[in-house]
Design an enzyme around this catalytic site. Structure first.
Site, PDB file in Angstrom:
ATOM      1  N   ASP A  30      48.081 -17.917-109.965  1.00 63.03           N
ATOM      2  CA  ASP A  30      48.131 -18.314-111.374  1.00 63.03           C
ATOM      3  C   ASP A  30      49.579 -18.647-111.729  1.00 63.03           C
ATOM      4  O   ASP A  30      50.493 -17.931-111.315  1.00 63.03           O
ATOM      5  CB  ASP A  30      47.606 -17.174-112.251  1.00 63.03           C
ATOM      6  N   ILE A  31      49.790 -19.723-112.507  1.00 64.70           N
ATOM      7  CA  ILE A  31      51.155 -20.107-112.862  1.00 64.70           C
ATOM      8  C   ILE A  31      51.745 -19.217-113.958  1.00 64.70           C
ATOM      9  O   ILE A  31      52.937 -19.251-114.216  1.00 64.70           O
ATOM     10  CB  ILE A  31      51.250 -21.590-113.277  1.00 64.70           C
ATOM     11  N   GLN A  94      39.066 -18.569-122.310  1.00 65.74           N
ATOM     12  CA  GLN A  94      39.030 -19.565-121.234  1.00 65.74           C
ATOM     13  C   GLN A  94      39.871 -20.762-121.656  1.00 65.74           C
ATOM     14  O   GLN A  94      39.630 -21.375-122.698  1.00 65.74           O
ATOM     15  CB  GLN A  94      37.589 -19.998-120.934  1.00 65.74           C
ATOM     16  N   HIS A 100      36.343 -20.053-113.023  1.00 72.42           N
ATOM     17  CA  HIS A 100      37.305 -19.417-112.124  1.00 72.42           C
ATOM     18  C   HIS A 100      37.321 -17.917-112.368  1.00 72.42           C
ATOM     19  O   HIS A 100      37.068 -17.458-113.475  1.00 72.42           O
ATOM     20  CB  HIS A 100      38.708 -20.008-112.281  1.00 72.42           C
ATOM     21  N   LEU A 101      37.585 -17.181-111.311  1.00 70.84           N
ATOM     22  CA  LEU A 101      37.678 -15.731-111.364  1.00 70.84           C
ATOM     23  C   LEU A 101      39.142 -15.350-111.223  1.00 70.84           C
ATOM     24  O   LEU A 101      39.823 -15.835-110.314  1.00 70.84           O
ATOM     25  CB  LEU A 101      36.869 -15.089-110.236  1.00 70.84           C
TER      26      LEU A 101
END
Length: 115
Positions: A30-31, A94, A100-101
């Site tokens: 994740d960014i 979201q 996505h998880l």
């Protein structure tokens, strides 16, 4: 083919720091991490959210969970524990409308992190 940011990452049009990739599932960092380890586990097939899962996606959904387990082991958080989070819809947080998880863990190595 869809034009969401995750589809572009999957196709290699936008860089992603991948930790896993096959023909059905990808996982990348994740960014904007919320934990020492924060990886997104994403189906290659574009599915907007849990609401859009169909009976035909049953096998893919099971595969996603199996990959979460494998990726947690690969990243060294399987034994210490981790969270799996799915935000479903805008009101649930979201931001990218491609299912996505969030795989989050690693707190024992960095006790200052909070979720």
């Amino acid at each position: 083919m869809e034009e969401c940011i995750f589809c572009k990452i999957i196709r290699g049009e936008i860089p992603g720091k991948f930790v896993y990739r096959d023909t059905q599932v990808v996982a990348f960092h994740d960014i904007s991490p919320k934990a020492p380890v924060h990886v997104l586990v994403v189906p290659v097939k574009h599915i907007e959210s849990v609401r859009e899962i169909t009976p035909e996606d049953q096998e893919l959904m099971g595969l996603l969970m199996l990959k979460v387990k494998d990726i947690a082991k690969k990243l060294g958080i399987a034994l210490s524990g981790y969270k799996v989070v799915v935000n479903n819809g805008e009101s649930a947080g979201q931001l990218v409308f491609h299912l996505h998880l969030h795989l989050l863990g690693g707190w024992k190595k960095s006790p200052g992190w909070e979720v």
